[in-house]
Design an enzyme around this catalytic site. Structure first.
Site, mmCIF file in Angstrom:
data_model
loop_
_atom_site.group_PDB
_atom_site.id
_atom_site.type_symbol
_atom_site.label_atom_id
_atom_site.label_comp_id
_atom_site.label_asym_id
_atom_site.label_seq_id
_atom_site.Cartn_x
_atom_site.Cartn_y
_atom_site.Cartn_z
ATOM 1 N N SER A 53 0.843 -1.199 0.000
ATOM 2 C CA SER A 53 0.000 0.000 0.000
ATOM 3 C C SER A 53 0.874 1.244 0.000
ATOM 4 O O SER A 53 2.101 1.170 0.138
ATOM 5 C CB SER A 53 -0.925 0.017 1.233
ATOM 6 O OG SER A 53 -0.163 0.126 2.431
ATOM 7 N N SER A 176 12.104 10.243 6.058
ATOM 8 C CA SER A 176 11.004 11.176 6.284
ATOM 9 C C SER A 176 11.562 12.552 6.594
ATOM 10 O O SER A 176 12.623 12.678 7.228
ATOM 11 C CB SER A 176 10.143 10.696 7.463
ATOM 12 O OG SER A 176 9.278 11.715 7.911
ATOM 13 N N TYR A 202 9.724 7.544 15.676
ATOM 14 C CA TYR A 202 9.727 7.509 14.209
ATOM 15 C C TYR A 202 10.789 8.458 13.662
ATOM 16 O O TYR A 202 11.608 8.087 12.807
ATOM 17 C CB TYR A 202 8.347 7.903 13.708
ATOM 18 C CG TYR A 202 8.146 7.821 12.218
ATOM 19 C CD1 TYR A 202 7.735 6.635 11.617
ATOM 20 C CD2 TYR A 202 8.336 8.931 11.396
ATOM 21 C CE1 TYR A 202 7.532 6.547 10.248
ATOM 22 C CE2 TYR A 202 8.136 8.857 10.028
ATOM 23 C CZ TYR A 202 7.730 7.668 9.460
ATOM 24 O OH TYR A 202 7.527 7.599 8.098
ATOM 25 N N LYS A 206 14.202 7.536 11.581
ATOM 26 C CA LYS A 206 14.341 8.059 10.224
ATOM 27 C C LYS A 206 15.651 8.836 10.081
ATOM 28 O O LYS A 206 16.278 8.822 9.011
ATOM 29 C CB LYS A 206 13.136 8.934 9.863
ATOM 30 C CG LYS A 206 11.859 8.141 9.661
ATOM 31 C CD LYS A 206 11.995 7.146 8.502
ATOM 32 C CE LYS A 206 10.779 6.305 8.274
ATOM 33 N NZ LYS A 206 10.913 5.388 7.134
ATOM 34 N N THR A 237 -1.297 8.508 2.501
ATOM 35 C CA THR A 237 -1.075 7.067 2.548
ATOM 36 C C THR A 237 -1.777 6.480 3.773
ATOM 37 O O THR A 237 -2.102 7.202 4.723
ATOM 38 C CB THR A 237 0.428 6.745 2.643
ATOM 39 O OG1 THR A 237 0.926 7.218 3.904
ATOM 40 C CG2 THR A 237 1.200 7.400 1.507
#
Length: 318
Positions: A53, A176, A202, A206, A237
């Site tokens: 996805s 990111s 996160y 990253k 997304t």
């Protein structure tokens, strides 16, 4: 690129919202480097993690349009097969194969790499991601975001190194823009100290991906393998919708499509320009700074600790 367009591009980048949103994509696509040639990846083999996805699925489609045979690495093969069929419906000539592997599991990564065992691999895209709401560990005792974004990709890169070297291939880490908010925290990589925040974990991992891309670029230079990292901007997304519903609600009209977010991933995998150097951080087909604030700069000691951590936790023989 003219001086005026460079200034415009930089302004978009520094002001964040215009640059990371679909506004930046619309403006930059008018003057950015040329698309890869049609059929640029004909006869090539690519592998994309987190491929069922969002950005991963869009990257698979983009690579397939350029002629690559693409391996979709997913945790859920049912969803992977659904994604494969949707892409084939759009691109009938696409050659796609689905594989199950949880990138956060080092045992899974080893088993997958042993079974996959290609002679050559032209493109490896590290896209699998996680943003858990609370701290969690894998069965092997690693914090989930660290395992998914750092340890798993590190091990997979090392295990597939011979195939990448045989093809003089390319590796792309999908990072990111959130990494700009974090410094390299090699002192507490497993996030055991302080109150856990998923978005902060996160961003930390990253940042680690960008550093690892630089380190792998140096390690693989003699193999002829090109390694880069990139950030997609803000794209619509399932990861954004599910993990950051508030952000999605506010920014929804400005979010990029998955295809727009994946554009630079595909470009790095197929265009000529990215092979002229290695170890850069890209956004919208242009190299970007890895730090904007003085306190963010990585020390040599922190960079070494990150590499040593990856070697120790994965058991990879370099």
């Amino acid at each position: 690129m003219s001086t005026a367009t460079k200034v415009l591009d930089t302004v978009l980048d520094r002001t964040v919202v215009p640059g990371y949103s679909k506004i930046g994509y619309a403006v930059r696509s008018r003057f950015w480097p040329a698309d890869p040639a049609p059929g640029a990846l004909a006869g090539k083999t690519a592998l994309v993690t987190g491929a069922n996805s969002g950005l991963g699925k869009a990257a698979v489609a983009g690579l397939a349009r350029l002629g690559a045979s693409v391996h979709l690495v997913v945790r859920n093969t049912e969803k992977g097969e659904q994604a494969r069929q949707e892409i084939v419906n759009e691109i009938p000539q696409a050659h796609l194969e689905v594989h199950r592997c949880d990138i956060s599991s080092l045992a899974d990564v080893r088993a997958f790499a042993e079974g996959f065992a290609p002679d050559t691999l032209d493109v490896l895209v590290h896209n699998a991601g996680a943003l858990p709401p609370s701290r969690a560990e894998t069965p092997e005792g690693n914090e989930t975001t660290l395992a998914t974004h750092v340890l798993g990709p590190f091990l997979l890169t090392g295990l597939l190194r011979p195939a990448l070297a045989a093809a003089r291939g390319r590796v792309v880490f999908v990072s990111s823009g959130g990494m700009y908010t974090a410094k390299l925290r090699s002192d507490d990589p497993q996030y055991r100290e302080g109150e856990y925040a998923g978005a902060k974990a996160y961003a930390r991992t990253k940042r680690m991906q960008v550093v690892l891309a630089e380190q792998w670029a140096a390690r693989l230079a003699d193999d002829g393998v090109t390694v880069h990292s990139t950030h997609p901007g803000w794209a619509d997304t399932p990861g954004v919708t599910g993990s950051l519903p508030g952000f999605n609600k506010i920014m929804g009209p400005l979010l990029r499509t998955p295809d727009q977010g994946a554009d630079t991933i595909v470009w790095l995998a197929a265009a000529d320009e990215p092979t002229r150097a290695s170890g850069h951080f890209w956004h919208d087909r242009r190299v970007r700074p890895t730090h904007y604030l003085p306190w963010q700069h990585d020390t040599p000691e922190a960079r070494k600790r990150l590499w040593d951590l990856c070697v120790e936790e994965t058991g990879l023989v370099i």
